[in-house]
Design an enzyme around this catalytic site. Structure first.
Site, mmCIF file in Angstrom:
data_model
loop_
_atom_site.group_PDB
_atom_site.id
_atom_site.type_symbol
_atom_site.label_atom_id
_atom_site.label_comp_id
_atom_site.label_asym_id
_atom_site.label_seq_id
_atom_site.Cartn_x
_atom_site.Cartn_y
_atom_site.Cartn_z
ATOM 1 N N GLY A 14 1.934 41.239 26.170
ATOM 2 C CA GLY A 14 1.696 39.938 25.556
ATOM 3 C C GLY A 14 0.454 39.205 26.028
ATOM 4 O O GLY A 14 0.437 37.972 26.035
ATOM 5 N N ASN A 16 -2.289 39.103 24.386
ATOM 6 C CA ASN A 16 -2.797 38.412 23.190
ATOM 7 C C ASN A 16 -1.964 37.171 22.888
ATOM 8 O O ASN A 16 -2.502 36.151 22.455
ATOM 9 C CB ASN A 16 -2.821 39.359 21.986
ATOM 10 C CG ASN A 16 -4.073 40.220 21.986
ATOM 11 O OD1 ASN A 16 -5.166 39.742 21.708
ATOM 12 N ND2 ASN A 16 -3.913 41.490 22.347
ATOM 13 N N ILE A 90 5.992 49.504 12.523
ATOM 14 C CA ILE A 90 5.393 49.463 11.185
ATOM 15 C C ILE A 90 6.395 48.786 10.248
ATOM 16 O O ILE A 90 7.552 49.203 10.160
ATOM 17 C CB ILE A 90 5.056 50.892 10.670
ATOM 18 C CG1 ILE A 90 4.121 51.624 11.637
ATOM 19 C CG2 ILE A 90 4.486 50.840 9.259
ATOM 20 C CD1 ILE A 90 2.677 51.220 11.616
ATOM 21 N N LEU A 91 5.939 47.744 9.576
ATOM 22 C CA LEU A 91 6.821 46.983 8.680
ATOM 23 C C LEU A 91 6.813 47.616 7.288
ATOM 24 O O LEU A 91 5.787 48.153 6.857
ATOM 25 C CB LEU A 91 6.348 45.533 8.621
ATOM 26 C CG LEU A 91 6.457 44.789 9.963
ATOM 27 C CD1 LEU A 91 5.592 43.533 9.969
ATOM 28 C CD2 LEU A 91 7.913 44.445 10.277
ATOM 29 N N ASN A 105 -2.743 40.793 11.780
ATOM 30 C CA ASN A 105 -2.615 41.781 12.861
ATOM 31 C C ASN A 105 -3.922 41.838 13.651
ATOM 32 O O ASN A 105 -4.993 41.592 13.105
ATOM 33 C CB ASN A 105 -2.320 43.164 12.261
ATOM 34 C CG ASN A 105 -2.154 44.235 13.325
ATOM 35 O OD1 ASN A 105 -1.479 44.033 14.346
ATOM 36 N ND2 ASN A 105 -2.766 45.391 13.113
ATOM 37 N N HIS A 107 -6.147 44.576 15.815
ATOM 38 C CA HIS A 107 -6.260 46.009 16.095
ATOM 39 C C HIS A 107 -7.461 46.232 17.016
ATOM 40 O O HIS A 107 -8.539 45.677 16.773
ATOM 41 C CB HIS A 107 -6.422 46.801 14.794
ATOM 42 C CG HIS A 107 -6.474 48.273 15.026
ATOM 43 N ND1 HIS A 107 -5.345 49.016 15.303
ATOM 44 C CD2 HIS A 107 -7.516 49.125 15.084
ATOM 45 C CE1 HIS A 107 -5.699 50.272 15.517
ATOM 46 N NE2 HIS A 107 -7.007 50.362 15.393
ATOM 47 N N GLU A 145 0.559 46.967 2.736
ATOM 48 C CA GLU A 145 1.411 48.153 2.918
ATOM 49 C C GLU A 145 0.665 49.352 3.507
ATOM 50 O O GLU A 145 1.281 50.351 3.852
ATOM 51 C CB GLU A 145 2.145 48.523 1.622
ATOM 52 C CG GLU A 145 1.286 48.722 0.418
ATOM 53 C CD GLU A 145 1.150 47.439 -0.405
ATOM 54 O OE1 GLU A 145 0.855 46.377 0.178
ATOM 55 O OE2 GLU A 145 1.339 47.519 -1.620
ATOM 56 N N ASP A 148 -3.131 49.087 8.907
ATOM 57 C CA ASP A 148 -4.484 48.618 9.272
ATOM 58 C C ASP A 148 -5.415 48.555 8.061
ATOM 59 O O ASP A 148 -6.643 48.592 8.211
ATOM 60 C CB ASP A 148 -5.108 49.494 10.378
ATOM 61 C CG ASP A 148 -4.281 49.488 11.661
ATOM 62 O OD1 ASP A 148 -3.708 48.438 11.987
ATOM 63 O OD2 ASP A 148 -4.205 50.532 12.321
ATOM 64 N N ALA A 177 -13.288 40.774 23.037
ATOM 65 C CA ALA A 177 -13.082 40.692 21.586
ATOM 66 C C ALA A 177 -11.694 40.164 21.189
ATOM 67 O O ALA A 177 -11.593 39.128 20.541
ATOM 68 C CB ALA A 177 -13.326 42.054 20.952
HETATM 69 C C1 GAR Z 1 -3.600 45.165 22.207
HETATM 70 O O1 GAR Z 1 -4.730 45.852 22.661
HETATM 71 C C2 GAR Z 1 -3.524 45.209 20.696
HETATM 72 O O2 GAR Z 1 -4.768 45.120 20.072
HETATM 73 C C3 GAR Z 1 -2.908 46.566 20.494
HETATM 74 O O3 GAR Z 1 -1.907 46.645 21.479
HETATM 75 C C4 GAR Z 1 -2.310 45.886 22.626
HETATM 76 C C5 GAR Z 1 -1.204 44.921 23.016
HETATM 77 O O4 GAR Z 1 -1.503 44.245 24.211
HETATM 78 N N1 GAR Z 1 -2.381 46.704 19.166
HETATM 79 C C6 GAR Z 1 -2.435 47.857 18.477
HETATM 80 O O5 GAR Z 1 -2.862 48.876 18.947
HETATM 81 C C7 GAR Z 1 -1.895 47.770 17.070
HETATM 82 N N2 GAR Z 1 -2.211 48.959 16.308
HETATM 83 P P1 GAR Z 1 -0.798 42.872 24.583
HETATM 84 O O6 GAR Z 1 0.720 43.067 24.478
HETATM 85 O O7 GAR Z 1 -1.216 42.641 26.015
HETATM 86 O O8 GAR Z 1 -1.301 41.796 23.657
#
Ligand code: GAR
Length: 197
Positions: A14, A16, A90-91, A105, A107, A145, A148, A177
């Site tokens: 978490g 992000n 994946i939803l 989302n 990525h 759907e 990404d 980023a």
């Molecule tokens: C992040 O790097 C996010 O961009 C990635 O998972 C990590 C979660 O970190 N998401 C994906 O790869 C989605 N395809 P966090 O739990 O510390 O935010």
């Protein structure tokens, strides 16, 4: 102004989510309010972060009723915007159509590189290093759907350096980023939602 109510969906650490919480405190996010954090993993540290910040935190088990339970939580809390922040489920097409242009989302690559089914977390950075690209980054996009595949909201490039490991690269992509463009994207879409009211 009535703020957009935001639900953040998480599966892991978490960081992000933390960037979103910090951005709300500092005023970068001013048109929206994080009202709910939902995880498909009971022990996700993200749930702890939510609780520490007085945000409702919910674990929803990934069983046959998962999406129905998710929908109930979203509707009961009058959520306007869903943010996938390291949410590794994946939803279904049905679910994403229901919330068209209401799911964001993040990525960890410059889409359309290193994205789609199977590209998540460290695997994305492993693939970028294997390919030998010199620039990578992060992308925020609306969810449709196609994994990404939805409309891009923001992107930010990050340099790959000599000797990078997937872990080192992941950290740089997050710091330079992800934690920058996710809050900015959430504010942008929240502002749009409040204007549409
Ligand atoms: C992040 O790097 C996010 O961009 C990635 O998972 C990590 C979660 O970190 N998401 C994906 O790869 C989605 N395809 P966090 O739990 O510390 O935010």
């Amino acid at each position: 102004m009535l703020k957009a109510k935001i639900a953040v969906l998480v599966s892991g650490g978490g960081t992000n989510l933390q960037a979103l919480i910090d951005a709300q405190k500092s005023g970068i996010i001013k048109s929206g309010e994080i009202s709910l954090v939902i995880s498909n993993k009971e022990n996700a540290y993200a749930l702890e972060r939510a609780k520490q910040n007085g945000i409702d935190a919910l674990f929803i088990k990934k069983d046959a009723d998962f999406e129905n339970n998710l929908i109930s939580a979203i509707e009961d809390n009058n959520i306007d915007l869903i943010v996938l922040a390291g949410f590794l489920v994946i939803l279904s097409a049905e679910f994403v159509r229901r919330y068209d242009k209401k799911i964001i989302n993040i990525h960890p690559s410059l889409i359309p590189s290193f994205c789609g089914d199977g590209y998540y977390g460290l695997r994305v950075h492993e693939a970028a290093l294997e390919k030998g690209v010199k620039l990578t980054g992060a992308t925020t996009h609306f969810v449709n759907e196609i994994t990404d595949g939805g409309e891009i909201i923001m992107q930010k490039a990050v340099e790959i350096k000599e000797g990078d490991t997937p872990e080192i690269l992941q950290k740089r992509v997050m710091e330079e980023a992800e934690w920058v463009i996710l809050p900015l994207s959430v504010e942008k879409v929240s502002e749009q939602i409040t204007k549409e009211r």
